[in-house]
Scaffold this motif. Sequence first.
Motif, PDB file in Angstrom:
ATOM      1  N   ARG A 126     102.221 114.757  83.292  1.00 14.60           N
ATOM      2  CA  ARG A 126     103.538 115.360  83.528  1.00 14.60           C
ATOM      3  C   ARG A 126     103.416 116.573  84.440  1.00 14.60           C
ATOM      4  N   PHE A 127     104.537 117.003  84.996  1.00 16.34           N
ATOM      5  CA  PHE A 127     104.551 118.230  85.797  1.00 16.34           C
ATOM      6  C   PHE A 127     105.948 118.828  85.739  1.00 16.34           C
ATOM      7  N   LEU A 128     106.047 120.096  86.069  1.00 11.67           N
ATOM      8  CA  LEU A 128     107.330 120.775  86.039  1.00 11.67           C
ATOM      9  C   LEU A 128     108.122 120.498  87.320  1.00 11.67           C
ATOM     10  N   PRO A 129     109.453 120.470  87.230  1.00 12.54           N
ATOM     11  CA  PRO A 129     110.291 120.150  88.396  1.00 12.54           C
ATOM     12  C   PRO A 129     110.108 121.092  89.581  1.00 12.54           C
ATOM     13  N   SER A 130     109.520 122.253  89.359  1.00  9.37           N
ATOM     14  CA  SER A 130     109.322 123.183  90.477  1.00  9.37           C
ATOM     15  C   SER A 130     108.445 122.588  91.575  1.00  9.37           C
ATOM     16  N   LEU A 131     107.674 121.541  91.252  1.00  5.91           N
ATOM     17  CA  LEU A 131     106.898 120.871  92.294  1.00  5.91           C
ATOM     18  C   LEU A 131     107.793 120.211  93.331  1.00  5.91           C
ATOM     19  N   TYR A 132     109.030 119.956  92.962  1.00  3.88           N
ATOM     20  CA  TYR A 132     110.011 119.399  93.891  1.00  3.88           C
ATOM     21  C   TYR A 132     110.869 120.475  94.559  1.00  3.88           C
ATOM     22  N   THR A 133     110.949 121.673  93.959  1.00  3.57           N
ATOM     23  CA  THR A 133     111.980 122.627  94.380  1.00  3.57           C
ATOM     24  C   THR A 133     111.471 123.974  94.863  1.00  3.57           C
ATOM     25  N   ASP A 134     110.230 124.325  94.580  1.00  9.04           N
ATOM     26  CA  ASP A 134     109.723 125.659  94.866  1.00  9.04           C
ATOM     27  C   ASP A 134     109.280 125.776  96.322  1.00  9.04           C
ATOM     28  N   VAL A 138     116.517 110.256 106.945  1.00 13.68           N
ATOM     29  CA  VAL A 138     116.161 111.442 106.177  1.00 13.68           C
ATOM     30  C   VAL A 138     116.851 111.358 104.825  1.00 13.68           C
ATOM     31  N   PHE A 139     116.099 111.638 103.763  1.00 11.90           N
ATOM     32  CA  PHE A 139     116.744 111.757 102.464  1.00 11.90           C
ATOM     33  C   PHE A 139     116.589 113.188 101.959  1.00 11.90           C
ATOM     34  N   ASN A 140     117.534 113.618 101.160  1.00  9.93           N
ATOM     35  CA  ASN A 140     117.564 114.995 100.672  1.00  9.93           C
ATOM     36  C   ASN A 140     116.748 115.108  99.391  1.00  9.93           C
ATOM     37  N   GLY A 141     115.449 115.135  99.571  1.00  2.00           N
ATOM     38  CA  GLY A 141     114.552 115.230  98.438  1.00  2.00           C
ATOM     39  C   GLY A 141     113.144 115.576  98.872  1.00  2.00           C
ATOM     40  N   SER A 185     104.629  94.109 103.731  1.00  2.00           N
ATOM     41  CA  SER A 185     104.726  93.604 105.102  1.00  2.00           C
ATOM     42  C   SER A 185     105.139  94.664 106.114  1.00  2.00           C
ATOM     43  N   PHE A 186     105.095  95.956 105.733  1.00  2.00           N
ATOM     44  CA  PHE A 186     105.514  96.997 106.670  1.00  2.00           C
ATOM     45  C   PHE A 186     104.777  98.296 106.364  1.00  2.00           C
ATOM     46  N   PHE A 187     104.853  99.251 107.305  1.00  2.00           N
ATOM     47  CA  PHE A 187     104.345 100.599 107.091  1.00  2.00           C
ATOM     48  C   PHE A 187     105.502 101.491 106.684  1.00  2.00           C
ATOM     49  N   ARG A 188     105.264 102.346 105.704  1.00  2.00           N
ATOM     50  CA  ARG A 188     106.227 103.398 105.370  1.00  2.00           C
ATOM     51  C   ARG A 188     105.525 104.733 105.571  1.00  2.00           C
ATOM     52  N   VAL A 189     106.103 105.594 106.386  1.00  3.33           N
ATOM     53  CA  VAL A 189     105.508 106.879 106.721  1.00  3.33           C
ATOM     54  C   VAL A 189     106.449 107.987 106.257  1.00  3.33           C
ATOM     55  N   LEU A 190     105.907 108.973 105.583  1.00  6.47           N
ATOM     56  CA  LEU A 190     106.736 110.103 105.167  1.00  6.47           C
ATOM     57  C   LEU A 190     106.340 111.354 105.934  1.00  6.47           C
ATOM     58  N   GLN A 191     107.337 112.165 106.230  1.00  7.58           N
ATOM     59  CA  GLN A 191     107.138 113.430 106.927  1.00  7.58           C
ATOM     60  C   GLN A 191     107.913 114.520 106.203  1.00  7.58           C
ATOM     61  N   PRO A 192     107.208 115.466 105.561  1.00  4.29           N
ATOM     62  CA  PRO A 192     107.937 116.559 104.903  1.00  4.29           C
ATOM     63  C   PRO A 192     108.635 117.434 105.933  1.00  4.29           C
ATOM     64  N   VAL A 193     109.925 117.647 105.743  1.00  2.00           N
ATOM     65  CA  VAL A 193     110.718 118.475 106.649  1.00  2.00           C
ATOM     66  C   VAL A 193     111.014 119.827 106.014  1.00  2.00           C
ATOM     67  N   ALA A 194     111.419 119.794 104.763  1.00  2.00           N
ATOM     68  CA  ALA A 194     111.696 120.994 103.980  1.00  2.00           C
ATOM     69  C   ALA A 194     111.388 120.670 102.525  1.00  2.00           C
ATOM     70  N   VAL A 195     111.456 121.653 101.675  1.00  2.00           N
ATOM     71  CA  VAL A 195     111.145 121.423 100.271  1.00  2.00           C
ATOM     72  C   VAL A 195     112.053 120.353  99.676  1.00  2.00           C
ATOM     73  N   ASP A 196     113.265 120.215 100.208  1.00  2.00           N
ATOM     74  CA  ASP A 196     114.212 119.242  99.687  1.00  2.00           C
ATOM     75  C   ASP A 196     114.704 118.278 100.763  1.00  2.00           C
TER      76      ASP A 196
END
Length: 423
Positions: free
Chosen positions: A18-26, A192-195, A313-324
């Motif tokens: 488990r982890f605290l939600p601050s890993l998503y928001t801090d 872009v998703f807001n997360g 059957s595909f590549f998924r690439v993520l790019q952090p833009v901001a904390v959210d």
Amino acid sequence: MCQSNEALPVRELVAADRFLPSLYTDQSIFDAEVDRIFHRTWVWVAHESEIPNAGDFRTTMIGRQPVIVVRDKSNQINVFQNRCRHRGATVCEKHEGNAKAFTCPYHSWSYGLDGKLRALPFADGYEDVVDKSELPLFALKVGVYQGLIFATFNHDIEPLDDFLGGAKPWIDLFMKQGAGFPLRVNGEHRFVFNGNWKIQLENTTDTYHFPVVHSSWLKSVDKETADTITSFMTNESGAVVRSLGNGHGLCVLMPELVDLDVDNGDPLQERFTELAQSIEDECTPEQVRRIIRSMMGVGFNLNLFPNLALSMSFFRVLQPVAVDKTEIRHIALALDGGPEAVNRERLRMHEHFQGPFGFGTPDDAEAWERVQRGSAAGPDIPILLNRGLNRESVESNGERVAHATDETAMRAAYAHWLKVMEE
């Protein structure tokens, strides 16, 4: 600047399951992640098929830093900071293309495909001031495995082969979906998703959500396809999730399609009968069967920490833009030199799930954003990663294995995340 480890007590935020939600928001955690993960480890930047010829390039981001991936005249692949050594302007703004050199639009300092400073205007103002050999574009360390191009700012890092480690055999298996043809990139969809970026990182090996979130997609396909995809839910399917070391993880959904060179003789899916008939004149019966068996890709999802998923059957690439905020690229794959009818159908299938009007990606993005919004509620209430702890086993090579719907690979990814964040 990121904070020191003492000022950022991440160990207090993360437990084994488990982890605290601050890993998503801090914000301070996000800043440290960009520095300690994306700016210090191997990060995927491109596929070789995107830059096949001398001068071919594409631009991308590693963490917050813009970079150029380019093939030079000696066929070497280089990755440079996209930054003029003079006043810091980007030297290339195009997403992709072919160039003979990169020239800064501000003062026309010009750099070769090898990164060397070739020319600067009105050079008399720099006599006895500038030695061009001392001012190339900053070059990153580059590694290539099975056409996958990785780069890092850390020139003292472990070799790419060591970093990929237990994921390498699975990358090899993934590339077999070319059915004897090399794989090439065949277009991409960006959104872009807001997360937070880690929400998507978790998703690649999270099959527990599939029948719930993707119920609309399951209703949009024929029953045979739906049953084939969801067969992993049963305990008898042989589908597993596996940790591979260094944060990499694997989820096997269809064991019968893990190694596409091994044919169990099962009948081909009826949905591909017309396609199989359309390529009979240009392929042998063996090739037809091999290609059709590969239409849905391989039978697994492979997560390569921190930013690349090889997903069936595909590549998924993520790019952090901001904390959210996170940018996602879904990259379709084709058979380079293979039947055009096959590549066209593979692209239509990709669009049906991953495209902006598809039945899969919009539902995923909605779920990811809900996780981000929900994390603001009860900041002291942990996010749970405990599914499957009661049936997880450890193999002789140290890899942990559990049922395909369990959260074993996520736990391993966060254990590696904690290790890197504390280094």
